[in-house]
Design a protein around this motif. Structure first.
Motif, PDB file in Angstrom:
ATOM      1  N   GLU A   1      37.703  26.504  42.324  1.00  0.00           N
ATOM      2  CA  GLU A   1      37.845  27.418  43.462  1.00  0.00           C
ATOM      3  C   GLU A   1      38.515  28.731  43.049  1.00  0.00           C
ATOM      4  O   GLU A   1      38.164  29.800  43.539  1.00  0.00           O
ATOM      5  N   LEU A   2      39.469  28.658  42.151  1.00  0.00           N
ATOM      6  CA  LEU A   2      40.220  29.836  41.696  1.00  0.00           C
ATOM      7  C   LEU A   2      39.387  30.752  40.801  1.00  0.00           C
ATOM      8  O   LEU A   2      39.547  31.973  40.814  1.00  0.00           O
ATOM      9  N   LEU A   3      38.491  30.182  40.043  1.00  0.00           N
ATOM     10  CA  LEU A   3      37.722  30.930  39.039  1.00  0.00           C
ATOM     11  C   LEU A   3      37.038  32.189  39.593  1.00  0.00           C
ATOM     12  O   LEU A   3      37.189  33.267  39.007  1.00  0.00           O
ATOM     13  N   PRO A   4      36.314  32.130  40.706  1.00  0.00           N
ATOM     14  CA  PRO A   4      35.675  33.360  41.206  1.00  0.00           C
ATOM     15  C   PRO A   4      36.681  34.446  41.585  1.00  0.00           C
ATOM     16  O   PRO A   4      36.411  35.627  41.411  1.00  0.00           O
ATOM     17  N   ALA A   5      37.852  34.050  42.092  1.00  0.00           N
ATOM     18  CA  ALA A   5      38.869  35.035  42.455  1.00  0.00           C
ATOM     19  C   ALA A   5      39.358  35.786  41.229  1.00  0.00           C
ATOM     20  O   ALA A   5      39.542  37.004  41.264  1.00  0.00           O
ATOM     21  N   VAL A   6      39.538  35.079  40.136  1.00  0.00           N
ATOM     22  CA  VAL A   6      39.968  35.734  38.901  1.00  0.00           C
ATOM     23  C   VAL A   6      38.815  36.568  38.347  1.00  0.00           C
ATOM     24  O   VAL A   6      39.006  37.708  37.929  1.00  0.00           O
ATOM     25  N   ARG A   7      37.625  36.008  38.374  1.00  0.00           N
ATOM     26  CA  ARG A   7      36.443  36.723  37.874  1.00  0.00           C
ATOM     27  C   ARG A   7      36.236  38.032  38.633  1.00  0.00           C
ATOM     28  O   ARG A   7      35.894  39.051  38.062  1.00  0.00           O
ATOM     29  N   ASP A   8      36.465  38.001  39.939  1.00  0.00           N
ATOM     30  CA  ASP A   8      36.276  39.185  40.767  1.00  0.00           C
ATOM     31  C   ASP A   8      37.524  40.053  40.819  1.00  0.00           C
ATOM     32  O   ASP A   8      37.584  41.003  41.599  1.00  0.00           O
ATOM     33  N   ALA A   9      38.527  39.694  40.021  1.00  0.00           N
ATOM     34  CA  ALA A   9      39.785  40.441  39.933  1.00  0.00           C
ATOM     35  C   ALA A   9      40.503  40.540  41.268  1.00  0.00           C
ATOM     36  O   ALA A   9      41.202  41.508  41.542  1.00  0.00           O
ATOM     37  N   GLU A  10      40.298  39.521  42.125  1.00  0.00           N
ATOM     38  CA  GLU A  10      41.049  39.489  43.380  1.00  0.00           C
ATOM     39  C   GLU A  10      42.517  39.204  43.105  1.00  0.00           C
ATOM     40  O   GLU A  10      43.384  39.535  43.906  1.00  0.00           O
ATOM     41  N   ILE A  11      42.768  38.569  41.983  1.00  0.00           N
ATOM     42  CA  ILE A  11      44.146  38.337  41.569  1.00  0.00           C
ATOM     43  C   ILE A  11      44.452  39.430  40.562  1.00  0.00           C
ATOM     44  O   ILE A  11      43.934  39.437  39.451  1.00  0.00           O
ATOM     45  N   ALA A  12      45.258  40.384  40.966  1.00  0.00           N
ATOM     46  CA  ALA A  12      45.565  41.517  40.090  1.00  0.00           C
ATOM     47  C   ALA A  12      46.408  41.047  38.915  1.00  0.00           C
ATOM     48  O   ALA A  12      47.439  40.404  39.094  1.00  0.00           O
ATOM     49  N   HIS A  13      45.947  41.354  37.731  1.00  0.00           N
ATOM     50  CA  HIS A  13      46.690  40.964  36.537  1.00  0.00           C
ATOM     51  C   HIS A  13      46.311  41.881  35.401  1.00  0.00           C
ATOM     52  O   HIS A  13      45.144  42.222  35.238  1.00  0.00           O
TER      53      HIS A  13
END
Length: 163
Positions: free
Chosen positions: A119-131
């Motif tokens: 579930e987390l993978l697309p959020a990281v892929r789409d850079a929804e989690i700023a890092h």
């Protein structure tokens, strides 16, 4: 060399033993396993290909604190994501170096972690989690997802070491 992360899968019938003594499920030389070196080698030539199958071992190298960061409790939600259990922990530093953090996760826990990381993978892929290191994190998160979903699908657990 630095603090690194290694995980090794175990069969479901070994869960109680793994919970009681997770260190016994970790290789005596995980760096050698990760880098394709002979165990205990001081100097050797390698192609840096993991010698243990990726279905049996996960090497997150030094990316684990970044994965810990994106799964830890947030300011708005004091509960960590289920995936945090896979990255939780710190080596204990002392004068002579450090004592590793070691934990075993049951097949039931692994299923929850796998579902969360998928579930987390697309959020990281789409850079929804700023890092600052999104591409680096994504590479290691993909490795973690591949490992944990495979372990979950085979109804196994895993022991991990941060150290």
């Amino acid at each position: 060399m630095g603090i690194r992360y290694y995980a090794y899968a175990f069969d479901a019938d070994m869960t109680e033993r793994a919970k009681a003594d997770p260190r016994s499920f970790i290789s005596d030389d995980p760096l050698a396993d990760a880098w394709g070196l002979p165990h205990g080698a001081q100097t050797a030539v390698t192609n840096f290909e993991q010698s243990v199958p990726s279905t049996e071992m996960l090497n997150l190298d030094k990316a684990w604190p970044l994965l810990q960061e994106i799964t830890k409790p947030s300011a708005t939600d004091r509960r960590p994501r289920p995936g945090y259990r896979m990255f939780e922990g710190q080596a204990t530093m002392h004068g002579d170096g450090w004592t590793p953090w070691v934990r075993a996760l049951s097949p039931t826990e692994v299923i929850e972690i796998a579902e969360d990381l998928v579930e987390l993978l697309p959020a990281v892929r789409d850079a929804e989690i700023a890092h600052r290191d999104t591409r680096y994190v994504l590479d290691y998160l993909n490795r973690a997802v591949e490992f944990v979903t495979g372990v979950a699908a085979s109804n196994r657990g895993f022991a991990y070491l941060i150290g």
